[in-house]
Scaffold this motif. Structure first.
Motif: not given
Length: 456
Positions: A398-427
């Motif tokens: 949620w924190v990462r998505l909120h930061g994107r929302d504040v900056r106006g940076a949506p996730l345009a496609d599934l690949a972009s969304a998965w990069a965030v989801l998988d990155g959070v799991a690794r983090s």
């Protein structure tokens, strides 16, 4: 064809390749390294990846696991940058000294200066004689670029009594005017999320799936958030899992308050945070504050955002929360077999990675042992985190998505969304690994049981 997110044969984790190459550079990098000699997380995030590796120009180096040829290429890039990195470390030390002399305390110096120091190293090499003046000018320039976008400016802005009263009224009005629909079906959004996650684990990378786009078009992220306001139950297909997955500690998300302060050590669950706490995190974690709106505009936008479904404006980011929840409830690092049924290819990829972690292997032994933790319970508490991994995962997502929302940076496609989801799991996994290692270092020396090494 193996997924690029999984190791096969001689494939090595990119993080391991970077660590090995970094240590081979020798002394002179202390200000960019941790106590053990590895590059700091921010060094990798702000310098190594964007300025040296440049995955956008070298897509063969963008994967999490690299083959021998790609690993050699990456090591070569870091070796070739050794002189620039040593000069970067010297510039960073100089800029920190100038920062102290100027009495500047706002912001994290690594976030603010790492990339500027690499630029200075590239242009000038090691700091020449008389560089103190140049360092001071750079520090002042960075401070001016922030344009008052600091925690201190936020605190000052929210100190005004009349403004606070107005914001409280605005929050109350926005909260009372939320769309309420007790008939919203959160389970439908969750079912579609499972389809999208199956595509994320497709061989060769994220498959071409239209599910994600259709979820955004149907507003299923917003519908899911509205369902949380109406107290949704049983949406994840497993007993004992609240629909909000720890995004709030309440039965229902509370109306946001203005707030007066914040501390990283005591931040509440994301949907329980005040206006101040939400923006505190954004300002603290921003490497480029000049990209943010001015503080008054930040506050005004956050007033409405905090009362929106899932505390987010952008629908693609709301859908990412639903996908993340579906992934989170199937996380099973201990291999217990518990959780939701019908796990997807994405679950199998993430879980198999976690189960190879030495810290997880030790935690698994502890959970099945009939004897109490011989280390006095320190590691048992960390093992408990692995029994409920969804809590830490959803909070960080949620924190990462909120930061994107504040900056106006949506996730345009599934690949972009998965990069965030998988990155959070690794983090989350790497954070747990670090805490296990820290706990092991703090324990008194004791002989390990047979087959159970002390390292993690």
């Amino acid at each position: 064809m193996p997924s690029p997110s999984e190791p096969t044969g001689e494939r090595r984790p990119r993080a391991m390749v970077i660590d090995h190459a970094w240590r081979g550079l020798g002394p002179g990098l202390e200000s960019l390294s941790g106590p053990g000699g590895a590059p700091l997380t921010r060094t990798v995030k702000l310098i190594v990846l964007p300025l040296i590796v440049r995955p956008a120009l070298r897509p063969d180096l963008a994967a999490d696991f690299l083959g021998p040829v790609q690993a050699d290429c990456l090591e070569g890039l870091i070796r070739e940058s050794g002189t620039h990195l040593a000069a970067t470390a010297q510039w960073f030390t100089l800029l920190k000294r100038a920062r102290r002399a100027l009495g500047i305390v706002a912001g994290n110096p690594q976030d603010l200066y790492f990339q500027r120091c690499f630029e200075l190293a590239t242009e000038h090499g090691v700091p020449p004689a008389g560089s103190d003046v140049m360092a001071g000018a750079v520090v002042e320039e960075v401070a001016d670029a922030a344009g008052g976008r600091t925690v201190e400016a936020l605190k000052e802005h929210l100190t005004d009594a009349a403004r606070r009263s107005w914001l409280e009224r605005e929050l109350a009005t926005a909260w009372e005017s939320r769309p309420q629909d007790p008939g919203v079906d959160a389970a439908a959004a969750v079912a579609r999320a499972a389809e999208a996650l199956e595509a994320c684990g497709a061989p060769g990378g994220v498959g071409n799936s239209t599910v994600y786009a259709s979820m955004i078009e149907a507003g299923q992220g917003g519908l899911f958030g509205r369902a949380l306001w109406a107290h949704a139950n049983g949406v994840w297909g497993a007993d004992g899992l609240p629909a909000h997955l720890g995004l709030t500690t309440r039965r229902l998300p509370p109306r946001p308050q203005v707030g007066r302060g914040a501390s990283t050590a005591t931040l509440p669950a994301p949907l329980d945070r005040t206006l101040f706490e939400r923006l505190f995190v954004v300002l603290q974690s921003s490497a480029r504050r000049e990209d943010l709106p001015p503080v008054p505009e930040l506050v005004e936008r956050e007033t409405g955002r905090s009362c929106a479904p899932l505390g987010l404006y952008d629908e693609s980011l709301r859908v990412a929360v639903v996908l993340g929840g579906q992934l989170a409830v199937g996380l099973d690092p201990l291999g217990t077999g518990k959780g939701v049924s019908g796990r997807t290819a994405a679950h199998r990829a993430v879980n198999s990675r976690w189960r190879r972690e030495a810290s997880v292997l030790r935690a698994r032994r502890m959970t099945v042992s009939p004897h109490p933790d011989p280390d006095g319970g320190v590691l048992d508490a960390l093992a408990q985190d692995l029994r409920t991994p969804w809590a830490a995962y959803m909070r960080r997502l949620w924190v990462r998505l909120h930061g994107r929302d504040v900056r106006g940076a949506p996730l345009a496609d599934l690949a972009s969304a998965w990069a965030v989801l998988d990155g959070v799991a690794r983090s989350v996994m790497m954070d747990h690994r670090a805490r296990v290692r820290s706990a092991l270092r703090s324990l008194p020396a004791a002989p390990a049981r047979a087959g159970e090494p002390r390292s993690a």
